[in-house]
Write an enzyme that holds these catalytic residues in place. Structure first.
Site, PDB file in Angstrom:
ATOM      1  N   LYS A  88      32.396 -22.633 -15.444  1.00  0.00           N
ATOM      2  CA  LYS A  88      33.267 -21.621 -16.046  1.00  0.00           C
ATOM      3  C   LYS A  88      34.570 -21.524 -15.253  1.00  0.00           C
ATOM      4  CE  LYS A  88      29.234 -18.890 -17.379  1.00  0.00           C
ATOM      5  NZ  LYS A  88      28.413 -17.708 -17.114  1.00  0.00           N
TER       6      LYS A  88
ATOM      7  N   LYS B  80      22.230 -23.778 -15.537  1.00  0.00           N
ATOM      8  CA  LYS B  80      22.041 -23.354 -16.921  1.00  0.00           C
ATOM      9  C   LYS B  80      20.556 -23.089 -17.130  1.00  0.00           C
ATOM     10  CE  LYS B  80      23.280 -24.269 -21.688  1.00  0.00           C
ATOM     11  NZ  LYS B  80      22.007 -23.957 -22.310  1.00  0.00           N
TER      12      LYS B  80
ATOM     13  N   GLU C  91      19.976 -14.344 -18.883  1.00  0.00           N
ATOM     14  CA  GLU C  91      18.918 -15.145 -19.488  1.00  0.00           C
ATOM     15  C   GLU C  91      17.541 -14.609 -19.107  1.00  0.00           C
ATOM     16  OE1 GLU C  91      20.307 -17.501 -21.271  1.00  0.00           O
ATOM     17  OE2 GLU C  91      18.923 -19.195 -21.481  1.00  0.00           O
TER      18      GLU C  91
ATOM     19  N   LEU D 208      27.898 -22.362 -26.011  1.00  0.00           N
ATOM     20  CA  LEU D 208      28.676 -23.276 -25.182  1.00  0.00           C
ATOM     21  C   LEU D 208      28.690 -24.668 -25.788  1.00  0.00           C
ATOM     22  CD1 LEU D 208      27.202 -22.287 -21.706  1.00  0.00           C
ATOM     23  CD2 LEU D 208      29.509 -21.795 -22.529  1.00  0.00           C
TER      24      LEU D 208
ATOM     25  N   ALA E  39       0.831  -1.206   0.000  1.00  0.00           N
ATOM     26  CA  ALA E  39       0.000   0.000   0.000  1.00  0.00           C
ATOM     27  C   ALA E  39       0.865   1.255   0.000  1.00  0.00           C
ATOM     28  CB  ALA E  39      -0.919   0.003   1.217  1.00  0.00           C
ATOM     29  N   GLU E  40       1.945   1.205   0.796  1.00  0.00           N
ATOM     30  CA  GLU E  40       2.838   2.366   0.840  1.00  0.00           C
ATOM     31  C   GLU E  40       3.520   2.572  -0.510  1.00  0.00           C
ATOM     32  OE1 GLU E  40       5.431   3.208   4.648  1.00  0.00           O
ATOM     33  OE2 GLU E  40       4.610   1.168   4.641  1.00  0.00           O
TER      34      GLU E  40
HETATM   35  S1  IVH Z   1      27.426 -18.213 -20.364  1.00  0.00           S
HETATM   36  C1  IVH Z   1      30.541 -17.863 -23.283  1.00  0.00           C
HETATM   37  N1  IVH Z   1      25.909 -18.885 -18.325  1.00  0.00           N
HETATM   38  O1  IVH Z   1      23.311 -21.068 -22.667  1.00  0.00           O
HETATM   39  C2  IVH Z   1      29.448 -17.994 -22.308  1.00  0.00           C
HETATM   40  N2  IVH Z   1      25.045 -19.172 -20.511  1.00  0.00           N
HETATM   41  O2  IVH Z   1      24.855 -22.357 -24.968  1.00  0.00           O
HETATM   42  C3  IVH Z   1      28.123 -18.019 -22.929  1.00  0.00           C
HETATM   43  N3  IVH Z   1      22.777 -20.035 -20.585  1.00  0.00           N
HETATM   44  O3  IVH Z   1      23.282 -18.550 -25.085  1.00  0.00           O
HETATM   45  C4  IVH Z   1      27.016 -18.001 -22.046  1.00  0.00           C
HETATM   46  N4  IVH Z   1      22.475 -20.180 -18.417  1.00  0.00           N
HETATM   47  O4  IVH Z   1      21.395 -18.566 -23.366  1.00  0.00           O
HETATM   48  C5  IVH Z   1      26.016 -18.814 -19.661  1.00  0.00           C
HETATM   49  N5  IVH Z   1      24.680 -19.420 -16.433  1.00  0.00           N
HETATM   50  C6  IVH Z   1      24.781 -19.340 -17.770  1.00  0.00           C
HETATM   51  C7  IVH Z   1      23.727 -19.728 -18.622  1.00  0.00           C
HETATM   52  C8  IVH Z   1      23.909 -19.631 -20.001  1.00  0.00           C
HETATM   53  C9  IVH Z   1      21.930 -20.365 -19.606  1.00  0.00           C
HETATM   54  C10 IVH Z   1      22.480 -20.147 -22.035  1.00  0.00           C
HETATM   55  C11 IVH Z   1      22.649 -18.863 -22.789  1.00  0.00           C
HETATM   56  C12 IVH Z   1      23.621 -19.142 -23.881  1.00  0.00           C
HETATM   57  C13 IVH Z   1      23.590 -20.624 -23.963  1.00  0.00           C
HETATM   58  C14 IVH Z   1      24.948 -21.121 -24.400  1.00  0.00           C
END
Ligand code: IVH
Length: 670
Positions: free
Chosen positions: A294, A119, A178, A86, A37-38
């Site tokens: 990563k 992912k 994403e 990836l 409400a605020e």
């Molecule tokens: S990193 C070089 N991190 O996966 C790094 N991607 O196949 C590229 N995705 O197009 C992306 N979760 O749509 C990264 N934690 C995450 C992710 C992620 C989903 C998707 C993203 C990308 C695809 C790569």
């Protein structure tokens, strides 16, 4: 133009800052510090001030999420740094291979520091902040150029229009992440689409992609998209040394990051976490299809570099898919409400992701041919989330030679009528509108929740009524007698009474419900609402010509043709006549949603820059307003352009609200 004083200007600034902060608390931290409400009160105050002083509106004001008009098509944006994809890894062995490759490349032994991230199964976007203000947003596209989806991204509540100052703000920040739809939002969206007669989305990712790629940002705004950041593109005025540092900086600026990200030493810890994530997957309200691993150090990332289109320093470690194989026992043909014949695969029951699957729609004969699916085939079936099971493909290697090709019947399996195929459609249809299957489906639809809402009158009872020949169409429901129902199997005095009361109660209905209930092709709940609002009465819709229908923005030639054909048909006219005669009263909506200026009168004086006088007048009339040539006490607004005449002075005398051209444009949503 009315100018605000310094105090008011400061107040507006203060309100914006406060609201940005509370958005951040609510959407990003999930820990609001004020009540709804605020919050509403602050927002209302800001809206009121901005309405009064429109020249002070800025694009990063929290009131400006949806403002833009629909686009013709998306522009393109070239990414400063390419958006990579990836490589996949399936199973532990491939995850360990990834780790080995890295060590070999770097000539390192010992444990590598990795970041493990869920992912997300959505779509990648890049959002650019300049001096902390959201500028352009784009899809990944082919990695080099994407589509400009700025106006749509602005409607996503968890994406800040302005960065928080928790940490000093870089001059330019390209954040990547994403866009996705929660499972809850996905389910609701699909239920709505089914009610509206629109095809449901196959999975949350398609739904998210479809929602983000809408040319009209208002449509996107109605879809509760969400966002998690997972990286950056180019950043000016701030440097990082590790992925982890990036992931901790983003939330301080107000960009949401998944809370399930972890930092580990060595691949084995990552694999352990992968198993944990797999277990937690079903409790999440969004879909993930694996884990991204990563290399944490950006210096090492640099050394590892990129091969083809994916970096050497990351991998998508995927969950085993939600698929299974089974055998098709038969392909049956179902007849829908509009006569469409749909082939359905009847399969040996198989458990996929905890649910037993034994039927799946095959859509139409083209789809079956494309996937080369035969009766007796072993097929791959998948079920994503809560989604309707789908036959992915046949496995020809498993064939024994006894499989049979599916041939679409030439006659309706229910009434035997010869089927027809319209020139621009893949589906074949039973043309017999008295086909018992169509009649059953139509009446069930008529009585359904979004339609006449006749409680207790579901598929089974409708089938009993139709099959015993007591009713032949929707109108017959209202002429049923107690004796007729009592004569049916499993009906006693009490249940008979309940049905009759429910039918009687449904006579008081609204025009949109009534229109929807009639089951006119392509007229879902939304279209029914629009028709009712625009035409105001059943008679007006019945009499409408194609051209009149098509004057409505939301109605195209296909819908218009379907509506006119429906009402031209003698049989439908007869059903409607008997419905009305039985006492069904479809009440027109009172909503003036589509005629927002109804009851408001306008006077124009002086020259306008963006429109001719006639254009401006037409716009007002289109929106339901009235245009007069001179101001009187009944005038609501005087629109004053360049060099206004004496009408302006007269308006002042009368105390009528005076609008600048800008204010007028805002009022009509231009
Ligand atoms: S990193 C070089 N991190 O996966 C790094 N991607 O196949 C590229 N995705 O197009 C992306 N979760 O749509 C990264 N934690 C995450 C992710 C992620 C989903 C998707 C993203 C990308 C695809 C790569």
């Amino acid at each position: 133009m009315v100018r605000a004083d310094k105090v008011t200007e400061e107040r507006i600034k203060k309100l914006r800052e406060e609201i940005h902060y509370h958005n951040y608390r609510y959407y990003i931290l999930d820990s609001p510090v004020i009540s709804d409400a605020e919050y509403d009160r602050l927002m209302r105050e800001l809206i009121e001030l901005e309405e009064k002083y429109p020249y002070l509106i800025t694009s990063d004001s929290p009131t400006q999420r949806v403002g833009a008009a629909p686009l013709e098509k998306f522009g393109t944006v070239r990414h400063t740094l390419p958006m990579l994809s990836l490589e996949n890894a399936f199973g532990e062995a491939e995850a360990r291979d990834f780790d080995q490759r890295i060590k070999r490349f770097l000539r390192m032994d010992g444990l590598i520091d990795y970041v493990a991230e869920p992912k997300m199964d959505g779509l990648a976007i890049e959002i650019v902040y300049e001096d902390g203000v959201l500028g352009a947003a784009s899809t990944r596209g082919d990695g080099v150029t994407g589509e400009d989806v700025t106006q749509n991204v602005r409607t996503i509540k968890s994406i800040p229009l302005r960065l928080q100052r928790g940490e000093s703000i870089p001059r330019r920040l390209e954040a990547r992440g994403e866009v996705f739809l929660s499972l809850k939002a996905f389910k609701e969206l699909n239920q709505q689409r089914i009610r509206d007669g629109e095809p449901p989305f196959a999975n949350p990712r398609n739904a998210a992609a479809g929602s983000l790629r809408q040319l009209d940002p208002k449509v996107t705004a109605g879809r509760p998209l969400d966002f998690f950041g997972y990286g950056v593109g180019m950043v000016e005025g701030r440097s990082f040394t590790s992925q982890w540092e990036i992931l901790t900086a983003l939330p301080q600026w107000g960009i949401k990051v998944n809370s399930l990200i972890r930092c580990y030493k060595g691949i084995e810890a990552c694999i352990d976490y992968f198993r944990e994530l797999e277990g937690r997957r079903r409790d999440l309200d969004y879909e993930i299809d694996g884990m991204v691993i990563k290399v944490d150090s950006l210096a090492l990332q640099d050394r590892l570099g990129v091969k083809a289109r994916s970096p050497r320093w990351a991998v998508a470690y995927k969950f085993p898919a939600n698929q299974s194989s089974t055998r098709i026992l038969d392909i049956q043909v179902q007849v829908g409400r509009t006569g469409t014949l749909t082939p359905v695969a009847i399969m040996e029951p198989v458990n996929i992701g905890g649910a037993e699957v034994s039927r799946a729609t095959l859509h139409n004969q083209d789809e079956i041919a494309r996937k080369d699916i035969r009766i007796g085939d072993t097929v791959l079936v998948q079920r994503a989330g809560e989604v309707i099971p789908e036959v992915v493909k046949s496995i020809p290697e498993e064939r024994t030679g006894k499989e049979k090709e599916f041939v679409m019947t030439e006659r309706c399996p229910v009434c035997g009528a010869r089927v027809v195929q319209l020139p621009d459609e893949v589906a074949v249809r039973c043309p017999n509108t008295s086909c018992p299957a169509q009649v059953r489906e139509s009446i069930t639809h008529f009585a359904s929740k979004g339609g006449m809402d006749i409680e207790g009158l579901g598929e089974k009872i409708v089938a009993q009524l139709v099959d015993s020949g007591i009713i032949k169409d929707e109108a017959d429901l209202y002429y049923l007698t107690q004796e007729q129902i009592l004569a049916l199997e499993r009906f006693a005095a009490r249940s008979t009474e309940n049905i009759l009361v429910a039918i009687d109660k449904s006579k008081q209905t609204s025009l949109p419900r009534f229109l929807y209930a009639l089951g006119i092709r392509y007229v879902g709940e939304k279209t029914a609402q629009i028709l009712a609002e625009k035409f105001g009465s059943l008679e007006a819709i019945e009499k409408a010509f194609m051209e009149q229908l098509m004057e409505i923005d939301e109605i195209g030639p296909q819908v218009a043709a379907s509506v006119t054909t429906f009402f031209a048909e003698k049989k439908n006219q007869d059903v409607i006549r008997r419905l009305l005669a039985a006492g069904v009263i479809p009440t027109p909506p009172i909503s003036l949603g589509l005629r927002p200026l109804a009851g408001h009168s306008f006077v124009f004086t002086g020259g306008l820059e963006s429109f001719s006088r006639d254009e401006a007048k037409n716009k007002v009339k289109e929106l339901g307003g009235i245009v007069s040539s001179s101001a009187s006490r009944k005038t609501n607004y005087v629109v004053a352009g360049k060099d206004p005449g004496s009408k302006l002075a007269r308006a002042r005398e009368l105390g009528v609200t005076i609008l600048t051209e800008e204010e007028f444009k805002r009022l009509i949503g231009a």
